[in-house]
Structure formats: structure tokens, C-alpha cells
Design an enzyme around this catalytic site. Structure first.
Site, PDB file in Angstrom:
ATOM      1  N   GLU A  36       1.010  -1.345  -0.153  1.00  0.00           N
ATOM      2  CA  GLU A  36       0.121   0.093   0.167  1.00  0.00           C
ATOM      3  C   GLU A  36       0.387   1.529   0.127  1.00  0.00           C
ATOM      4  OE1 GLU A  36      -2.736   0.297   2.826  1.00  0.00           O
ATOM      5  OE2 GLU A  36      -3.777  -1.812   2.725  1.00  0.00           O
ATOM      6  N   ARG A  93      -2.737   4.716 -25.276  1.00  0.00           N
ATOM      7  CA  ARG A  93      -2.829   4.332 -26.032  1.00  0.00           C
ATOM      8  C   ARG A  93      -4.071   3.279 -26.215  1.00  0.00           C
ATOM      9  NH1 ARG A  93       2.556   0.906 -26.226  1.00  0.00           N
ATOM     10  NH2 ARG A  93       2.789   1.502 -24.254  1.00  0.00           N
ATOM     11  N   HIS A 127      -0.731  10.659 -27.305  1.00  0.00           N
ATOM     12  CA  HIS A 127       0.003   9.209 -28.175  1.00  0.00           C
ATOM     13  C   HIS A 127      -1.786  10.044 -29.302  1.00  0.00           C
ATOM     14  CE1 HIS A 127       0.450   6.513 -29.907  1.00  0.00           C
ATOM     15  NE2 HIS A 127      -0.695   5.520 -30.243  1.00  0.00           N
ATOM     16  N   ASP A 167       4.355   5.020 -39.110  1.00  0.00           N
ATOM     17  CA  ASP A 167       3.130   4.149 -39.719  1.00  0.00           C
ATOM     18  C   ASP A 167       2.592   5.710 -40.050  1.00  0.00           C
ATOM     19  OD1 ASP A 167       2.314   5.669 -37.742  1.00  0.00           O
ATOM     20  OD2 ASP A 167       2.622   4.272 -36.220  1.00  0.00           O
ATOM     21  N   LYS A 190       2.639   0.512 -43.019  1.00  0.00           N
ATOM     22  CA  LYS A 190       3.152  -1.163 -41.829  1.00  0.00           C
ATOM     23  C   LYS A 190       1.230  -1.212 -41.777  1.00  0.00           C
ATOM     24  CE  LYS A 190       2.798   0.595 -37.449  1.00  0.00           C
ATOM     25  NZ  LYS A 190       3.479   0.418 -36.170  1.00  0.00           N
ATOM     26  N   ASP A 220       7.644   1.270 -27.248  1.00  0.00           N
ATOM     27  CA  ASP A 220       7.714   0.271 -26.665  1.00  0.00           C
ATOM     28  C   ASP A 220       8.693  -0.879 -27.348  1.00  0.00           C
ATOM     29  OD1 ASP A 220       6.950  -1.528 -24.604  1.00  0.00           O
ATOM     30  OD2 ASP A 220       4.523  -0.766 -25.375  1.00  0.00           O
TER      31      ASP A 220
END
Length: 310
Positions: A36, A93, A127, A167, A190, A220
Site C-alpha cells: 500500500e 494508447r 499519443h 506509420d 505497415k 515500446d
């Protein structure tokens, strides 16, 4: 004004504090035996304009809870205004329903932050731009582009440099940087057969003999960058580097980048670096402390923040 930080990125918080010539507020953020989170602020914050600097990066849930509990502690201590400064906004995302019966987690996290008592949010390179509208409180979305452009001009100039979007979804971001430095734009077409896996289909644009700079907001697994670099080199590019705002770099990504054909990966310090990132010879860091610090200073003095986006 007071600057408070959790445990997500203390190095950046200290750099921002140094820029503002302001000490970090003395507070305890620790774990009990059962994990906690416990918070105690050791300074008087009554009537103060308080800024909490906390990226909700890995471990995302722990860092998010630290932010929420810090907010509650400050609200109950009668802080006049609480601004959450999120150099990296986790869950970004998940900004739409990607399939049936899936959540929009970015909206849920925005609600949690608002309900905890945050009055304003400052973040960096969301994002998706629409996430700014998920918050029902004033939200400033800063951009890392000015920091990147300065570094590109210092290290690459503008001759034979081509900006590449990895992309189709990132074309607007890449085009903005291409226009700033007067470079041409190419696009990597892609497809993503499943989460975390990408396959390059085509290169849109002539990259022959060019120094290609891939531009994106998040790296990522690193698979997209590695595949894009190989495809660009096969298409005749002279060399390939990448400028990415948020270096998530999970699941062996640092090693993948280190052994790839990327000449260099440049990331900001929005997320605290790991030992593996430090060891990677072709990963370099840009600091966003002056950008974040200036945004905090202008918010505290009720000045315009939008000029920082130019």
C-alpha cells in the site's frame, strides 16, 4: 508555488526544480509491507499553487496511484490549486474501443485524476490529440518538437535529411518537424497483425541517398523502428536514426535497439531510464526539463503557455 514529486522520475523532477531555482517539497512517498502507498507532506502547503511532477510510466499502476494519493493529501492540506504535470501519460494508447467489449482506459484515467482533485494538467506529446478532451479540466499538451528540431539542426543540419513517419497515423507529427527544418517527408506503410508486432509493407517516398530520421511519440518494443530502419536501408537510405519522445522500451527493447541497424535512437527524459538503456551505445537522451519548467513557471504566473508550442 510548490513542486512535489513521486517516485516515477525523480531525476527529471530535480532537473525541473533546478531550472525553476526551487527546492522540491519535502514529502514521503513509500510503501507499507503489503505494498500500500503511504504519503506524507512535511511542509505547509495551505493556499499554495502546487505542481505534482509524476510520469505514469512503468510500473504504471503504482505511479498512477502515487499521483492520486499525492493529490488527495495536498487537497486535504488546503492547497489552493493542484496541477498534475505528466511528462508521460500512461494508458494513452487505449484511447478508443479497439474491439467489442473493450475499455477506453485513457478516459477512465483522466476521470480518476480529475476526481482525485487535480485542477489542471500539463502533459507532453499525448499519443492522440483527442485525449486532451478526455479531461474536464484545463489541459496543456506540450510538444517535444522544438527540442528535437534544435538537436536535429545541431547534429544533422538540413542537407540530405528526410523525415520519416513510421506509420500513417504519425504523419502529422512527422510533417510538423519536416516543415520546421525544410526537409522532405516519407512514410512507412505497415500493418500490425497483433499487438506489439508490426510488418513493413511499403515505403512511400524516395529515400535513396538520404539520412532518414524516424519521428514518433512512443517507442515500446522497438519492433516498428527496427523493421522500418531495415526497410529504409534496403530502399537505399544512407543511414537511419530515430527521434522519439517517450522511451517506454519494455521487454528487451533496449537490447533490440542496441543490436539493430539504427545509427541512433534519441529519446527524451520523460520516462526515467533503466540500466539497460544507459548501457545501449546508440541510445541518447534529450532533456525536457527546461520545457516542463518553463510551462510550470508560466502557469504559476498566469502567462501564456501556447508560445512554447511554436
Amino acid at each position: 508555488m510548490k513542486l512535489v514529486t513521486g517516485n516515477s522520475n525523480r531525476a527529471l523532477a530535480q532537473a525541473v526544480a533546478s531550472y525553476l531555482e526551487l527546492p522540491l517539497t519535502d514529502c514521503t512517498v513509500k510503501r507499507f509491507a503489503d505494498n500500500e502507498i503511504y504519503v506524507e507532506v512535511h511542509e505547509n502547503v495551505r493556499g499554495e499553487d502546487v505542481f505534482i511532477l509524476q510520469s505514469t510510466s512503468f510500473p504504471a499502476n503504482d505511479n498512477l496511484m502515487e499521483l492520486l494519493i499525492l493529490t488527495d493529501a495536498l487537497r486535504r492540506s488546503s492547497a489552493r490549486r493542484i496541477t498534475a504535470v505528466l511528462p508521460y501519460f500512461g494508458y494513452a494508447r487505449q484511447d478508443r474501443k479497439s474491439a467489442s467489449r473493450t475499455p477506453i482506459s485513457a478516459k477512465l484515467v483522466a476521470n480518476l485524476i480529475t476526481e482525485a482533485g487535480v485542477n489542471r494538467v500539463i502533459t507532453l506529446d499525448l499519443h492522440a490529440a483527442q485525449i486532451q478532451g478526455f479531461f474536464d479540466i484545463p489541459t496543456d499538451n506540450l510538444y517535444g518538437a522544438p527540442v528535437m528540431v534544435r538537436d536535429i539542426q545541431e547534429n544533422y543540419g538540413s542537407g540530405n535529411v528526410m523525415i520519416v513517419s513510421p506509420d500513417v497515423g504519425g504523419v502529422a507529427r512527422a510533417r510538423a518537424i519536416a516543415q520546421r527544418i525544410g526537409a522532405d517527408l516519407a512514410i512507412v506503410d505497415k500493418r500490425r497483425p497483433r499487438a506489439g508486432v508490426s510488418e513493413v509493407m511499403n515505403i512511400i517516398g524516395d529515400v535513396s541517398g538520404q539520412t532518414c530520421l524516424l519521428i514518433d511519440d512512443i517507442v515500446d518494443s522497438g519492433g516498428t523502428l527496427v523493421n522500418a530502419a531495415e526497410a529504409l536501408l534496403k530502399a537505399g537510405a544512407k543511414e537511419v536514426s530515430a527521434y522519439i519522445t517517450h522511451g517506454v522500451l519494455s521487454n528487451g527493447a533496449a537490447e533490440r535497439i542496441a543490436t539493430s541497424k539504427l545509427k541512433e535512437l534519441v529519446i527524451t527524459d520523460s520516462i526515467e531510464e533503466t540500466d539497460l538503456i544507459k548501457k545501449a551505445a546508440n541510445i541518447r537522451r534529450l532533456t525536457i526539463a527546461p520545457l516542463i519548467g518553463e510551462a510550470i513557471a508560466r502557469t504559476a504566473s498566469e502567462q501564456s503557455v501556447s508560445s512554447l508550442l511554436d
